[in-house]
Enzyme design. Structure first.
Site, PDB file in Angstrom:
ATOM      1  CG  ASP A 322      -0.583   4.877   2.583  1.00 50.38           C
ATOM      2  OD1 ASP A 322      -1.173   5.556   1.729  1.00 50.38           O
ATOM      3  OD2 ASP A 322      -0.080   3.773   2.342  1.00 50.38           O
ATOM      4  CG  ASP A 557       4.719   7.011   2.064  1.00 50.42           C
ATOM      5  OD1 ASP A 557       4.030   7.973   1.681  1.00 50.42           O
ATOM      6  OD2 ASP A 557       4.384   5.825   1.883  1.00 50.42           O
TER       7      ASP A 557
END
Length: 821
Positions: A322, A557
């Site tokens: 990320d 995620d």
């Protein structure tokens, strides 16, 4: 209407009533079910326990245990069964983790919701919300279901956990196409997100598992947790040992039958061969190696939830990460002010047009991240909002909303402070610095968020003076730049997956060095990525044979983290569901900690590999010893219980110390191991065979010599002691392939020194304790025989160390030799 009012009577249609009637709501609840995330059937504890018995090594030992029991060798059978049970329990405790990911997702949902039923407002359990309900939202509420906006006033929602969008999202009424990316659906709100500011009335479009959060919950379950490279490679070694044991057992049985050997004696030989072939201490060694890695990683800000992931991270070839908070600092920062000469006034007006409260520490405070960044930049120049509020208190304020796209504050001195989008302020300005549009284009082209700042006189927003522009961004972490470079040098590809805008992602990627000059961002930078896309990206890399690590902090995620070989969650900003789906947790949310953990993982793998060579060399020596004795028609030189003692204690304890060796300083200078590469290549197997033959030659020679002079029990005791001395002392040569023990650092591994001394002392005492001597079928040895055993034990380690010197001399001679004809 009265005619006196002078107005014609007009028929006005009643406004449609929002929400559902209670009867209709109950019918829809029966049709769609409760608004909850369902939890799929969890795997039982018995399944986890059963998985511990899939290994061929375990079945080989169980077979040996059964044969020993049939032959009445109770001590051998109990010892073997104890080993199998202990190893199974260790594996069970490592793997049995309650599947709490969906429970963590359910914790994100709202406990209650405010709806319009029968035309009146009512608070009901969120599980009773149905499609068609009208939800009333205000600041601080958690959205109970997916819904479209019916009306909204200055509505901002926090969706970072769901979409990865790092700033509050401005919501607006008006239908957008269904193909609009999730992060850009400004006409919708979603279950599990929260309202940062404003109010709204929304119509529910999906509940329960039909929501975006529900789809993610389903993806978490469909994602497959892959085997780690270490598990795959150890299984390959186990299969090879199993084949070797069966082949040798068949050979011994055939020769024994040809010689007319008794069946009981043949079975006892088979048990001894099985015990000799299997490194029973290997699971314990691997567990300790990973546990040592866990402790080292804690010091490097990495918490480990699944121990196998420690080594797997060392095998990583791709890190999908990320952006916000991992590669960047996770806070907005003023990066540029235009024009530079007007910077003090620009910051003073911007700070005076804020509602946020800046804390004393960096990045601390309450309020909008953009306003906190403005206040922090103003503080650096000595400007404090508290001073402005005291000296020139605000008289009136018009907050920011999606239609005005600006905020204004009127101060007591009659000066109006404004900040907002340049497009919203320009039409109101009479004085504008030259080149403002070019400056805005330049700032935006570098993926900076651009705010315009203006001031005027009086409450009317007209005739303003545009003071300048502020460019803001979430800056990269300084250490992340070096970490990205270190990962690239180590052959590990870094892939950025973010929910942010593509221009922002590209700019950060270039600043970090993820993209070099002329490189295409395709496959390296993924912006506006949804949960499904992240899962697809991870699966795509896995399909290419890569070992994938995935980092994340939001619920979107979680599926990708579960699918990846190594799932890494953020400890500071990560959602609970993300942590539950992960293998590792970063306590500092820092990409540099991941690269440091890769180094640790590689070191652990190298320690496990050299320890495995050490263990298998010992097992090879035992196997050759037992096979040669059988071929020569000799009595068993060692009983199965002796071999168990060697493998678990006198061989196993030095192996446990070997895996605690410090990580080699050059471990990150080599490319990662390919997933398909075997754990032991030709050089390693060559070392196993050569060392095993060396051990076997010394011990078999000892047995043949002692049989001529001593009773068989005493000859067996002497051979047993020589084998233990050989394997314990050989551990010092096993620390490095090419460096001598004192070159590696003679005292760097003090546990090995202590273990060697303890093991040799135990072996010397074993025949002297009557109960133990009877249990192991041993007889006491005199001092001369103990000294002989110790001297013979130095032969293998001396040969191995001399071989290193010989190979080094040959390499130097080749380097000095002239090239060419």
């Amino acid at each position: 209407m009265s005619a006196a009012n002078g107005a014609a009577a007009v028929a006005v249609a009643p406004a449609p009533r929002l929400g559902l009637e209670q009867r209709e709501a109950e019918a829809r609840l029966g049709q769609h079910g409760p608004n909850t995330l369902t939890r799929e059937q969890p795997r039982s504890a018995w399944l986890f326990l059963g998985r511990q018995f899939r290994s061929g090594m375990v079945w080989l030992l169980l077979g040996a245990c059964g044969v020993a029991a049939l032959l009445g060798e109770g001590a051998d059978a109990v010892a073997i069964a104890t080993i199998v049970v202990l190893n199974a329990l260790v594996g069970f405790l490592q793997e049995y983790r309650a599947d709490r990911a969906v429970l963590a997702l359910r914790a994100l949902t709202a406990p209650s919701a405010r709806v319009l039923r029968d035309g009146v407002s009512a608070v009901i359990p969120a599980s009773q919300v149905v499609p068609g309900d009208a939800l009333v939202l205000e600041a601080g509420d958690v959205v109970a279901a997916d819904a479209r906006l019916l009306s909204a006033h200055a509505l901002l929602t926090l969706e970072a956990a769901l979409t990865g969008e790092s700033t509050p999202v401005d919501k607006q009424v008006g239908a957008l196409p269904d193909s609009t990316p999730l992060a850009e659906r400004k006409d919708r709100v979603f279950m599990g997100t929260s309202v940062a500011a404003g109010t709204a009335v929304v119509e529910v479009t999906a509940t329960g598992m039909a929501t975006e959060l529900g789809r993610i919950a389903h993806l978490v379950h469909t994602a497959q947790e892959p085997q780690t490279p270490l598990q795959q490679r150890l299984e390959g070694v186990t299969r090879m040992l199993l084949v070797l044991c069966v082949a040798v057992g068949a050979l011994v049985a055939g020769l024994g039958l040809a010689r007319g050997q008794a069946g009981v004696e043949l079975l006892l030989s088979a048990v001894a061969l099985a015990v000799a072939a299997v490194p029973e201490g290997l699971p314990t060694v691997v567990t300790l190696a990973l546990a040592v890695g866990v402790q080292r990683m804690v010091k490097g800000h990495v918490l480990v939830r699944r121990m196998q992931a420690v080594e797997a991270l060392g095998s990583a070839t791709v890190i999908c990460t990320d952006k916000t908070g991992t590669l960047t600092q996770g806070i907005m920062e003023v990066r540029e002010l235009w024009p530079p000469e007007a910077a003090p006034r620009v910051l003073e007006v911007a700070a005076g047009c804020c509602d946020a409260e800046l804390g004393q520490g960096q990045g601390t405070g309450a309020g909008d991240p953009t306003e906190l960044a403005l206040l922090a930049a103003a503080r650096v120049r000595g400007i404090e909002r508290a001073d402005l509020e005291r000296d020139r208190p605000r008289v009136a304020e018009q907050p920011f909303d999606s239609e005005r796209r600006r905020m204004s504050v009127l101060r007591s001195d009659g000066v109006l402070y404004l900040k907002g989008a340049l497009e919203a302020l320009l039409p109101l300005c009479r004085e504008v610095p030259p080149g403002v549009k070019e400056a805005q284009a330049s700032l935006a082209g570098r993926a900076l968020r651009v705010l315009a700042v203006a001031e005027g006189r009086g409450p009317e927003e007209q005739g303003l003076t545009l003071l300048g522009l502020v460019g803001l961004a979430d800056p990269p972490r300084p250490e992340a730049v070096e970490a990205v470079r270190a990962a690239r040098d180590a052959g590990v590809r870094t892939v950025m997956i973010t929910g942010d805008h593509p221009a922002t992602a590209l700019a950060i990627a270039k600043e970090l060095g993820l993209l070099r000059e002329g490189e295409s961002p395709e496959g390296i930078v993924h912006a506006r990525a949804t949960a499904e896309q992240k899962l697809h990206i991870v699966r795509g890399w896995k399909a290419r044979g890569e070992v994938v690590a995935m980092t994340g902090d939001g619920v979107n995620d979680a599926p990708a983290l579960r699918e990846a070989h190594i799932g890494i969650a953020m400890g500071r900003t990560g959602a609970e569901v993300t942590r539950e789906a992960s293998d590792l947790i970063l306590t500092d949310d820092n990409f540099a900690s991941i690269v440091a953990a890769v180094r640790e993982g590689r070191g652990i793998y190298e320690n496990i590999r050299k320890t495995l060579v050490y263990l298998l060399a010992g097992n090879a020596g035992e196997l050759v010893l037992m096979l040669c004795a059988s071929l020569l028609g000799l009595p068993l030189p060692l009983l199965p219980l002796h071999l168990l003692w060697v493998n678990l204690v006198t061989d196993g304890l030095p192996a446990l110390a070997l895996v605690m060796d410090p990580v080699s300083p050059d471990v990150m200078r080599h490319p990662p191991r390919r997933p398909e590469a075997p754990m032991l290549g030709r050089p390693e197997w060559g070392a196993v065979l050569a060392t095993g033959l060396l051990d076997a030659a010394v011990t078999l020679g000892t047995f043949l010599w002692s049989l001529q002079r001593l009773p068989v029990e005493e000859a067996r005791t002497l051979t047993f002691t020589v084998l233990v001395c050989c394997q314990v002392l050989r551990a010092f040569a096993a620390r490095s392939v090419d460096l001598l023990h004192w070159e590696v650092g003679a005292f760097d591994n003090r546990p090995l020194l202590a273990v060697a001394a303890l093991t040799l002392a135990l072996q010397a005492a074993l025949p002297e304790v009557p109960a133990l001597a009877a249990f192991f079928s041993l007889v006491p040895l005199d001092v001369a025989h103990l000294a002989l055993a110790l001297g013979l034990g130095f032969i293998p380690v001396s040969v191995l160390e001399l071989r290193k010197l010989l190979l080094r001399g040959m390499a130097r001679a080749r380097a000095r030799a002239p090239r060419g004809g």
